[in-house]
Design a protein around this motif. Structure first.
Motif: not given
Ligand code: MG
Ligand code: ADP
Length: 299
Positions: A38, A40-41, A244-245, A247-248
């Motif tokens: 991923d 972002t983050g 990390d999210g 969304n992942d």
């Molecule tokens: Mg992310």
């Protein structure tokens, strides 16, 4: 490997901040030949901050941010937090006044919509704009290119269906990311980026960390992320997904080995087989090494 050896390795991982949930995950990690990251983050620090704003309508910057931040205050997204922080800091002595927000709705992978001060508001990416019939003036398209080439995220704002501004948000890459990607290459492991962010920004981050252009998957919503993982698996690869999210999480579950960043959301941590407690990307390599060492038996 004996059950004892697995236990010893799992314990060793834990002391190094690599939490491995069970022997099956430890065993699978050595077979990984492709890692989907991923953006972002995960590859980036996940500490976005507003760097500049361009307006395309006659509206005062403070009014613009009052409307946008009032709506974003309802979102948990890191980009939303960056916008609210920025709005608060715009005039320190006179902080923005939270306006009443109606019909707030978060659209995963795209942004948010709401009604603020009687105006219909859309805040998000290009997909959000195109799906809602908001057209981009030439000036805006040019601004988008300028923002994306710098690896920044362009957050587009439409008020009552008119593109009103573009907020440029920077989220620097983790300093260890390029070294980790090249280390993986030496281990014959391919790295791919998958992100909900736009293609221009994804390509710029890929360039910074050393991932090839053809290995960038952008504008992927949570479902699409999981589907791409499955596609890669049906091409015969053993896939680790690092994210990390929320969304992942579907992709973390779909992957052969799901790896969550410790600083990430609880849902991602629950969905994963391995958790990097120190949120350090190098520990992806630590986990694979540990697996290889545990399961490479001397005949
Ligand atoms: Mg992310
Ligand atoms: P990533 O896969 O990079 O972690 P997400 O799936 O969380 O990203 O979001 C994808 C894109 O959707 C973001 O890059 C942004 O353009 C847009 N987006 C999502 N939520 C918001 C929000 N609250 N405000 C503005 N933009 C948003």
């Amino acid at each position: 490997a004996t059950p004892t050896a697995v236990m010893v390795s799992t314990g060793k991982g834990a002391t190094q901040g690599v939490l491995i949930k069970g022997g099956a995950a430890l065993e699978m990690a050595r077979n990984v030949d492709c890692i989907v990251f991923d953006k972002t983050g995960t590859l980036t620090k996940g500490e976005p901050s507003v760097v500049n704003t361009k307006l395309f309508q006659n509206i005062a910057l403070k009014v613009f941010f009052t409307i946008v931040a009032s709506a974003e205050a309802n979102s948990e997204h890191p980009l939303a937090k960056a916008i609210v922080e920025y709005a608060k800091g715009l005039s320190a002595e006179e902080p923005f006044e939270q306006q009443q927000v109606e019909d707030f709705k978060a659209i995963p992978g795209q942004g948010i919509q709401a009604v603020v001060m009687g105006k219909g508001l859309l805040v998000g990416n290009q997909k959000l704009m195109s799906e809602n019939g908001v057209s981009l003036p030439l000036e805006a398209s040019e601004q988008l290119k300028d923002v994306e080439v710098l690896a920044r995220t362009a957050v587009l704002v439409a008020v009552d269906g008119e593109l009103t501004g573009i907020i440029s948000i920077a989220d620097p890459i983790k300093p260890e990311a390029p070294a980790v990607i090249s280390m993986l290459k030496l281990m014959k492991i391919k790295s791919i980026i998958v992100t909900g962010d736009n293609r221009g920004t994804a390509l710029a981050v890929a360039r910074e960390v050393g991932i090839r252009t053809e290995d960038v998957i952008a504008e992927a919503d949570p479902k699409a992320k999981a589907e791409r993982v499955k596609e890669l698996q049906s091409a015969g690869m053993v896939i680790a997904m690092v994210g990390d999210g929320i969304n992942d999480s579907p992709a973390l579950v779909a992957a052969d080995v799901g790896v969550a960043i410790g600083a990430g959301t609880d849902i991602a941590i629950e969905a994963a087989d391995i958790v990097l407690m120190k949120s350090h990307l190098e520990d992806v390599v630590t986990a694979i090494d540990l697996s290889r060492k545990t399961f490479s038996r001397i005949r």
